[in-house]
Design a protein around this motif. Structure first.
Motif, PDB file in Angstrom:
ATOM      1  N   SER A  16      12.990 -18.229 -58.148  1.00 32.18           N
ATOM      2  CA  SER A  16      13.065 -18.624 -56.738  1.00 32.18           C
ATOM      3  C   SER A  16      14.094 -17.767 -56.003  1.00 32.18           C
ATOM      4  N   ILE A  17      13.739 -16.520 -55.790  1.00 30.48           N
ATOM      5  CA  ILE A  17      14.646 -15.549 -55.170  1.00 30.48           C
ATOM      6  C   ILE A  17      14.397 -15.497 -53.676  1.00 30.48           C
ATOM      7  N   VAL A  18      15.454 -15.677 -52.913  1.00 32.41           N
ATOM      8  CA  VAL A  18      15.334 -15.593 -51.456  1.00 32.41           C
ATOM      9  C   VAL A  18      15.605 -14.172 -50.983  1.00 32.41           C
ATOM     10  N   SER A  19      16.691 -13.599 -51.478  1.00 36.64           N
ATOM     11  CA  SER A  19      17.024 -12.232 -51.091  1.00 36.64           C
ATOM     12  C   SER A  19      17.893 -11.610 -52.180  1.00 36.64           C
ATOM     13  N   ILE A  20      17.766 -10.298 -52.294  1.00 48.61           N
ATOM     14  CA  ILE A  20      18.546  -9.548 -53.276  1.00 48.61           C
ATOM     15  C   ILE A  20      19.445  -8.571 -52.538  1.00 48.61           C
ATOM     16  N   ASN A  21      20.718  -8.604 -52.860  1.00 46.01           N
ATOM     17  CA  ASN A  21      21.642  -7.638 -52.276  1.00 46.01           C
ATOM     18  C   ASN A  21      21.605  -6.368 -53.113  1.00 46.01           C
ATOM     19  N   THR A  22      22.388  -6.320 -54.137  1.00 51.35           N
ATOM     20  CA  THR A  22      22.413  -5.133 -54.990  1.00 51.35           C
ATOM     21  C   THR A  22      21.732  -5.397 -56.326  1.00 51.35           C
ATOM     22  N   MET A  23      21.268  -4.336 -56.932  1.00 53.02           N
ATOM     23  CA  MET A  23      20.781  -4.360 -58.306  1.00 53.02           C
ATOM     24  C   MET A  23      21.479  -3.212 -59.025  1.00 53.02           C
ATOM     25  N   ASP A  24      21.982  -3.493 -60.206  1.00 52.80           N
ATOM     26  CA  ASP A  24      22.835  -2.537 -60.906  1.00 52.80           C
ATOM     27  C   ASP A  24      22.487  -2.458 -62.393  1.00 52.80           C
ATOM     28  N   TRP A  25      22.942  -1.383 -62.983  1.00 49.52           N
ATOM     29  CA  TRP A  25      22.915  -1.242 -64.433  1.00 49.52           C
ATOM     30  C   TRP A  25      24.342  -1.083 -64.939  1.00 49.52           C
ATOM     31  N   TYR A  26      24.667  -1.867 -65.936  1.00 48.57           N
ATOM     32  CA  TYR A  26      25.933  -1.756 -66.637  1.00 48.57           C
ATOM     33  C   TYR A  26      25.625  -1.411 -68.092  1.00 48.57           C
TER      34      TYR A  26
END
Length: 122
Positions: free
Chosen positions: A27-37
């Motif tokens: 139930s995702i409304v909005s995504i800011n950042t997506m990252d790889w660690y």
């Protein structure tokens, strides 16, 4: 319930390439950042690359020019193309996202995937 599921890790020889994928679902409304660690044995987790919704990217100095992060906003998916891999890139790679769920009133919070192992042999 939000899930981040990574795929694409494996064993590769030095100089080879791998492409990691991470799909966010729920139930995702909005995504800011997506990252790889990534985290190697005995070392702290470190940021490899990040990308904003607008496409602004940031890379660790150790991977600049070799890794490329990209994102498909329609699929809530982030990719990491890794070229010219080195043994020192060996680590478990984790997907991370700052996103809002499950309502429009929800504040953004951090979500992590389970990780995918990348092993580079010399």
């Amino acid at each position: 319930q939000v899930q981040l599921v990574e795929s694409g890790g494996g064993l590769v020889q030095a100089g080879g390439s791998l492409r990691l994928s991470c799909a966010a679902s729920g139930s995702i409304v909005s995504i800011n950042t997506m990252d790889w660690y990534r985290q190697a044995p005995g070392k702290q987790r470190e940021l490899v690359a990040s990308i904003t919704t607008g496409g602004t990217t940031n890379y660790a100095d150790s991977v600049k020019g070799r890794f490329t992060i990209s994102r498909d906003n329609a699929k809530n998916t982030v990719y990491l193309q890794m070229n010219s891999l080195k043994p020192e890139d060996t680590a478990r790679y984790y997907c991370h996202s700052l996103l809002s769920s499950p309502t429009i009133w929800s504040s953004p919070r951090d979500y992590w995937g389970q990780g995918t192992q990348v092993t580079v042999s010399s």
